[in-house]
Enzyme design. Structure first.
Site, PDB file in Angstrom:
ATOM      1  N   ILE A  97       4.680  59.743  42.043  1.00  0.00           N
ATOM      2  CA  ILE A  97       4.493  61.020  42.735  1.00  0.00           C
ATOM      3  C   ILE A  97       3.011  61.355  42.832  1.00  0.00           C
ATOM      4  O   ILE A  97       2.520  61.790  43.884  1.00  0.00           O
ATOM      5  CB  ILE A  97       5.287  62.134  42.039  1.00  0.00           C
ATOM      6  N   ASP A 123       5.733  75.207  41.556  1.00  0.00           N
ATOM      7  CA  ASP A 123       7.103  74.928  42.000  1.00  0.00           C
ATOM      8  C   ASP A 123       8.060  74.934  40.817  1.00  0.00           C
ATOM      9  O   ASP A 123       9.268  74.976  41.007  1.00  0.00           O
ATOM     10  CB  ASP A 123       7.174  73.578  42.718  1.00  0.00           C
ATOM     11  N   HIS A 163      11.450  75.606  42.514  1.00  0.00           N
ATOM     12  CA  HIS A 163      11.793  74.226  42.176  1.00  0.00           C
ATOM     13  C   HIS A 163      12.456  73.517  43.366  1.00  0.00           C
ATOM     14  O   HIS A 163      13.594  73.065  43.294  1.00  0.00           O
ATOM     15  CB  HIS A 163      12.708  74.159  40.953  1.00  0.00           C
ATOM     16  N   ARG A 177      -1.343  58.523  31.151  1.00  0.00           N
ATOM     17  CA  ARG A 177      -1.291  58.344  29.697  1.00  0.00           C
ATOM     18  C   ARG A 177      -2.310  57.318  29.225  1.00  0.00           C
ATOM     19  O   ARG A 177      -2.939  57.487  28.175  1.00  0.00           O
ATOM     20  CB  ARG A 177       0.124  57.922  29.287  1.00  0.00           C
ATOM     21  N   GLY A 195      12.430  63.187  36.821  1.00  0.00           N
ATOM     22  CA  GLY A 195      12.389  63.448  35.390  1.00  0.00           C
ATOM     23  C   GLY A 195      13.736  63.217  34.742  1.00  0.00           C
ATOM     24  O   GLY A 195      14.789  63.377  35.371  1.00  0.00           O
TER      25      GLY A 195
END
Length: 316
Positions: free
Chosen positions: A148, A251, A275, A169, A72
């Protein structure tokens, strides 16, 4: 090429870096390793708070590339307004797929099979069996079918799931089957026993998992978030968890880190990991490989990989 490159890994620990640039090590410490104004290629420190990563950006007047070591880039994008036009922002596609997909499967299996309950019982010296759901024969919905999401499906294949549905999307076709657009999500949610979130955090995905999303999930379904915390409306999720209708394995959370007194820690049916999808033994060799390749491309004036956007442009 003579240019300053800032790396969060000591340069002498990365074999095969191309000659030419001046390499500086900076992992988010108080002192900068050189004048930020001379930095042309900035590799963002990994797993550091956004305010640390953004601190040198306003002074980086010569920067041409900002490279994250995370999948990200939402923590970096607020600082792009301080940069000149033409700066390429690149993410770490190819670095975290294996580790994050491993964790997603771990969270699914641990939640379905009741591993947290077994650990608590072990701490008390109690032998407590019970009937738990299997992953086999379950319908899984992956929301965010990038690299992922695809890696998660790769690892689901041996578990004899009934069906994997994919959402991104926009619609497309893959070797494994169709990828549905986000507009079809409401009709897919009621069929899913497990919903895995692996979508990037954008304006359109912030609080994507709201009260309406959760209400469409079937009774007893499991929500797994290995994306970003703000993809989920925490208040709405807590309502469903406290009612006992849904379970969750997270997570990432919103807020993050999760405060010790936050009700999410004690909500029924939730498993929280701090995380840790990316930071594993698989990270460093893959990160070094990415940096070698990107810097070789940069020095040779070749097209960079993993370009997410270019400042001043909207067509990337």
């Amino acid at each position: 090429m003579t240019a300053d490159v800032w790396l969060p890994i000591p340069p002498d620990e990365i074999e095969g870096l191309p000659e030419g640039p001046r390499y500086h090590f900076w992992d988010g410490g108080d002192a900068f390793p050189a004048d930020p104004a001379d930095c042309a290629f900035y590799v963002v420190p990994y797993m550091r708070p956004a305010e640390v990563c953004l601190r040198p950006l306003p002074r980086m007047r010569s920067v041409r590339v900002v490279q994250t070591l995370s999948a990200g880039t939402d923590h970096v994008q607020p600082g792009l307004k301080d940069l000149p036009a033409g700066v390429r922002l690149c993410n770490a596609r190819g670095v975290h797929e294996a580790s994050t997909a491993e964790l997603a499967l771990t969270l699914i299996l641990a939640s379905l099979r009741g591993i947290p309950d077994f650990v608590r019982a072990q701490d008390r010296g109690e032998w407590r069996g019970g009937f738990r759901p299997a992953l086999a024969d379950r319908n899984v919905l992956i929301v965010g079918y990038g690299s992922i999401g695809a890696a998660v499906e790769d690892r689901l294949a041996p578990f004899e799931v009934a069906r994997v549905a994919r959402v991104a999307r926009s619609a497309r076709t893959t070797e494994r089957g169709p990828v549905h657009p986000l507009t079809e999500l409401p009709s897919l949610l009621p069929e899913a026993d497990v919903v895995v979130l692996s979508t990037p955090l954008t304006d359109s995905t912030r609080h994507l998992v709201d009260a309406g999303f959760l209400a469409r999930m079937k009774d007893g379904a499991l929500l797994v978030n290995v994306a970003r915390g703000p993809v989920v409306d925490t208040k709405a999720l807590l309502t469903e968890l406290e009612s006992g209708r849904l379970t969750a394995a997270l997570d990432v959370t919103d807020p993050e880190p999760l405060p010790a007194d936050h009700p999410l820690w004690r909500a029924p049916g939730v498993l929280v990991s701090p995380h840790v999808g990316g930071p594993t033994s698989a990270f460093l060799p893959r990160a070094k490989r990415l940096l070698r390749d990107q810097l070789r491309r940069y020095v040779n004036r070749e097209e960079l990989g993993n370009v997410i956007l270019v400042t001043g442009r909207e067509d990337v």
